[in-house]
Design a protein around this motif. Structure first.
Motif: not given
Length: 360
Positions: A72-78
């Motif tokens: 998932c290239p648009d994955l947002i890591f938090v």
């Protein structure tokens, strides 16, 4: 359970939906509707939780974050906020306690409840589960899924059927048919490797598994064979234990840059010792055995442990013991990506008194 005689147990399994990720999306409107991974980053680390938007791309917990980012290239890591998750979990457990004292937490986001005899005298487990789900949402703005049945295994299995925000009941008279059609990979307690082994033997569903005798399953899987034999028949006599014995308390960190020197190891151990001490004291426990976990750059894992004369929980004692264990790190020179510290052989603080650390 509706329609069943009074002696039949009523077990509810409550499982929060994508808990860590849902908390982050609740608290940050910009994350809502987007693929979110809690923990790790695009370079390294492991995903602790994934939102349902991320799961649609095949991103799941325990997946290396590099793999997740590729899927998932648009994955947002938090970054995880465990103190926040613990507080929300505490609020949820307060709701459980309105209905029963027989609560067995499995983690921050799921628990078994035995509501056979409940505080409100409600006859139907379904009504209790619906009330709990609604109160959780009103209190936390988060959704939960519920599974209901006459034992823990079936309740846990049921909670996964209609996720997210679902409720599913496996009635006693329907359990056999439900389990026979269920793929073995969806049986709680049968992991991916075992499921693949079963598939290789031509066993794909509960009905396939049920066709083999106890002796066959024991021969193939040892003690686990007895477990498989019983669960496929809906047999699980385990009680809901309100007080589970904690076996260890620990903390670990994955580092953005590999640790290459002993001095850097010692420096990295300081916040780990602080965290283990904080968690141990908060739980009012002390431990006698200290374990240092090391994961090297090539993912090989090693550990070193030492048992002390007296139980302890203080930061100074933990750090002193950790540095001693660090002297035993194998593979010189080394390149370390993860360190972990944990205390085992736990005992109640009241039993230990005010004991000081004594090294053997």
């Amino acid at each position: 359970m509706e329609g069943e005689k009074k002696a039949m147990r009523k077990i509810i399994h409550i499982d929060m939906d994508a808990f860590f990720a849902s908390v982050e999306q609740r608290d940050n409107p910009e994350l809502r509707g987007k693929p979110v991974a809690v923990g790790g980053n695009k370079q390294r680390g492991v995903v602790a939780a994934a939102s349902y938007e991320a799961r649609a791309f095949g991103v799941f917990s325990a997946m290396p974050s590099v793999t997740a980012a590729r899927k998932c290239p648009d994955l947002i890591f938090v970054r995880p906020r465990f103190e926040v998750y613990k507080e929300v979990s505490r609020q949820i457990h307060q709701i459980f306690e309105e209905y029963t004292d027989l609560i067995e937490p499995l983690s921050l986001d799921e628990a078994y409840l035995d509501v056979t005899e409940n505080k409100k005298g409600m006859p139907y487990a379904k009504d209790i589960a619906l009330e709990i789900k609604e109160k959780i949402f009103q209190k936390t703005r988060l959704t939960a899924s519920a599974g209901i049945s006459y034992n823990k295994f079936l309740a846990k299995t049921a909670s996964d059927v209609k996720k997210p925000n679902g409720l599913y009941i496996i009635y006693p008279h329907k359990a056999e048919a439900f389990l026979e059609q269920l793929p073995v990979k969806k049986f709680y307690g049968i992991g991916k490797v075992t499921a693949e082994k079963l598939n290789g033997m031509g066993i794909f569903t509960g009905k396939d598994l049920k066709s083999y005798s106890r002796e066959h399953l024991h021969r193939w899987f040892g003690k686990s064979g007895e477990f498989y034999y019983r669960i496929v028949r809906g047999e699980d006599e385990r009680q809901v234990h309100a007080h589970r014995t904690r076996k260890s308390i620990g903390a670990e960190r994955t580092y953005a840059e590999n640790i290459e020197t002993k001095e850097a190891v010692y420096e990295a151990l300081v916040p780990l010792a602080q965290e283990v001490s904080r968690r141990t004291q908060k739980s009012r426990l002390k431990g006698k055995t200290l374990t240092l976990k090391i994961k090297f750059h090539d993912f090989e894992i090693a550990s070193r442990s030492k048992t002390f004369v007296q139980a302890f929980d203080d930061e100074a004692g933990i750090l002193l013991g950790a540095k001693e264990l660090a002297q035993q790190i194998p593979r010189q020179p080394f390149s370390i990506r993860l360190l972990g510290l944990s205390l085992h052989n736990l005992s109640d603080e009241a039993q230990e008194g005010q004991l000081r650390l004594e090294l053997t």
